[in-house]
Write an enzyme that holds these catalytic residues in place. Sequence first.
Site, mmCIF file in Angstrom:
data_model
loop_
_atom_site.group_PDB
_atom_site.id
_atom_site.type_symbol
_atom_site.label_atom_id
_atom_site.label_comp_id
_atom_site.label_asym_id
_atom_site.label_seq_id
_atom_site.Cartn_x
_atom_site.Cartn_y
_atom_site.Cartn_z
ATOM 1 N N SER A 64 -17.263 -135.543 27.812
ATOM 2 C CA SER A 64 -17.792 -134.900 26.603
ATOM 3 C C SER A 64 -17.535 -133.406 26.514
ATOM 4 C CB SER A 64 -19.294 -135.157 26.487
ATOM 5 O OG SER A 64 -19.505 -136.488 26.125
ATOM 6 N N LYS A 67 -15.440 -132.292 23.725
ATOM 7 C CA LYS A 67 -15.997 -132.177 22.369
ATOM 8 C C LYS A 67 -16.094 -130.726 21.883
ATOM 9 C CE LYS A 67 -18.367 -136.534 23.130
ATOM 10 N NZ LYS A 67 -19.631 -137.233 23.426
ATOM 11 N N TYR A 191 -10.466 -140.753 20.483
ATOM 12 C CA TYR A 191 -11.705 -140.290 21.140
ATOM 13 C C TYR A 191 -11.717 -140.648 22.636
ATOM 14 C CZ TYR A 191 -16.635 -140.195 22.467
ATOM 15 O OH TYR A 191 -17.820 -139.971 23.137
ATOM 16 N N TYR A 243 -27.476 -132.819 25.200
ATOM 17 C CA TYR A 243 -28.212 -133.940 24.577
ATOM 18 C C TYR A 243 -29.727 -133.700 24.669
ATOM 19 C CZ TYR A 243 -23.573 -135.415 25.732
ATOM 20 O OH TYR A 243 -22.228 -135.438 25.882
ATOM 21 N N VAL A 261 -20.061 -136.766 31.219
ATOM 22 C CA VAL A 261 -20.502 -137.751 32.215
ATOM 23 C C VAL A 261 -19.572 -137.849 33.425
ATOM 24 C CG1 VAL A 261 -21.970 -139.256 30.806
ATOM 25 C CG2 VAL A 261 -19.513 -139.685 30.910
HETATM 26 N N1 GLN Z 1 -16.611 -140.865 26.817
HETATM 27 C C1 GLN Z 1 -18.041 -140.841 27.047
HETATM 28 C C2 GLN Z 1 -18.726 -141.770 26.083
HETATM 29 O O1 GLN Z 1 -18.315 -141.815 24.972
HETATM 30 C C3 GLN Z 1 -18.534 -139.432 26.884
HETATM 31 C C4 GLN Z 1 -20.002 -139.311 27.113
HETATM 32 C C5 GLN Z 1 -20.403 -138.054 27.824
HETATM 33 O O2 GLN Z 1 -19.624 -137.423 28.514
HETATM 34 N N2 GLN Z 1 -21.675 -137.726 27.725
HETATM 35 O O3 GLN Z 1 -19.653 -142.456 26.396
#
Ligand code: GLN
Length: 312
Positions: A64, A67, A191, A243, A261
């Site tokens: 993420s 992003k 994505y 988050y 993650v």
């Molecule tokens: N690719 C992961 C997902 O879509 C990204 C989530 C994350 O890093 N929090 O679940």
Amino acid sequence: MTDLQTVVREIAAEMAARHDRGAVANYIPELARVDAGSFGMVVIDAEGKVHAAGDADTPFSIQSISKVFTLTLALGMVGDRLWRRVGREPSGNPFNSIVQLERECGVPRNPFINAGAIAVTDLILSGHQPREALGEILRFLQFLARDQTIYVDRAVAESEKRTGFRNIALANYMKSFSVIDNPVDFTLGVYFHHCAIAMSCRQLATAGRYLAHAGRNPDSGLSVVSPERARRINALMLTCGHYDGSGEFAYRVGLPGKSGVGGGILAVAPGKASIAVWSPGLDANGNSHLGRVALEMLAKRMGWSIFGTDDA
Ligand code: GLN
């Protein structure tokens, strides 16, 4: 004066010895294979001096954290029109939550939860083939990090594609509200692949420098975004970058930061430093446990919290 290199080394040594490492993400099978004992940290100060410790050069899945860069790219492409698709409020919900989307008619709360990032990816994809859009994102990161070796880990992307039922549901749900323009599997393909970009702490901290320095890379002098845009991206990182753990991160660390993650966190001390840390074990919110602990120590010792120092 506090010596930054000493601080970074001491934090890394302390983190290497800790046993409370959190749990490696296992909902993406390929990520479950990563060694929970890894720890890396890189801090690049305003002069461009690199302070590195631990596994600073091991590439990991940025997940993420990508992003932040897709948001930057999409804002460059469509400007403030982006905010018709995605909100700017913290979600207070897990990164892959679907409940809020129904109440809010398919408009994701912010660009950093999965739904929001999928909607942003869809904007980047419009008018392109998926391969071109992914190439655009990858080249942007290679440019920012000044390193052409940065790559997409195809095994991680495939692994998530096979098991990403939640994201597939989110994308289809948004499509039903016309928040997604392109075919859902095209958008998701891009994505999953940008989440699967692999970078080291050194590359990530280099890539994040424009956020720490009013939108410019201080080395090249090249402007990536306007100072106003950099400030706003930082604001979103602070309020939404972790988050439902964003409040806690602001409380403990006090810096804009974005987690993934894969266990990485990119953090920004405005005017002072770009920081990347990596420890694959996660806390209950899916944020790197020791990554956060390390950043808390760094911010405290350097007096970098944007909310003030501990000195009387
Ligand atoms: N690719 C992961 C997902 O879509 C990204 C989530 C994350 O890093 N929090 O679940």
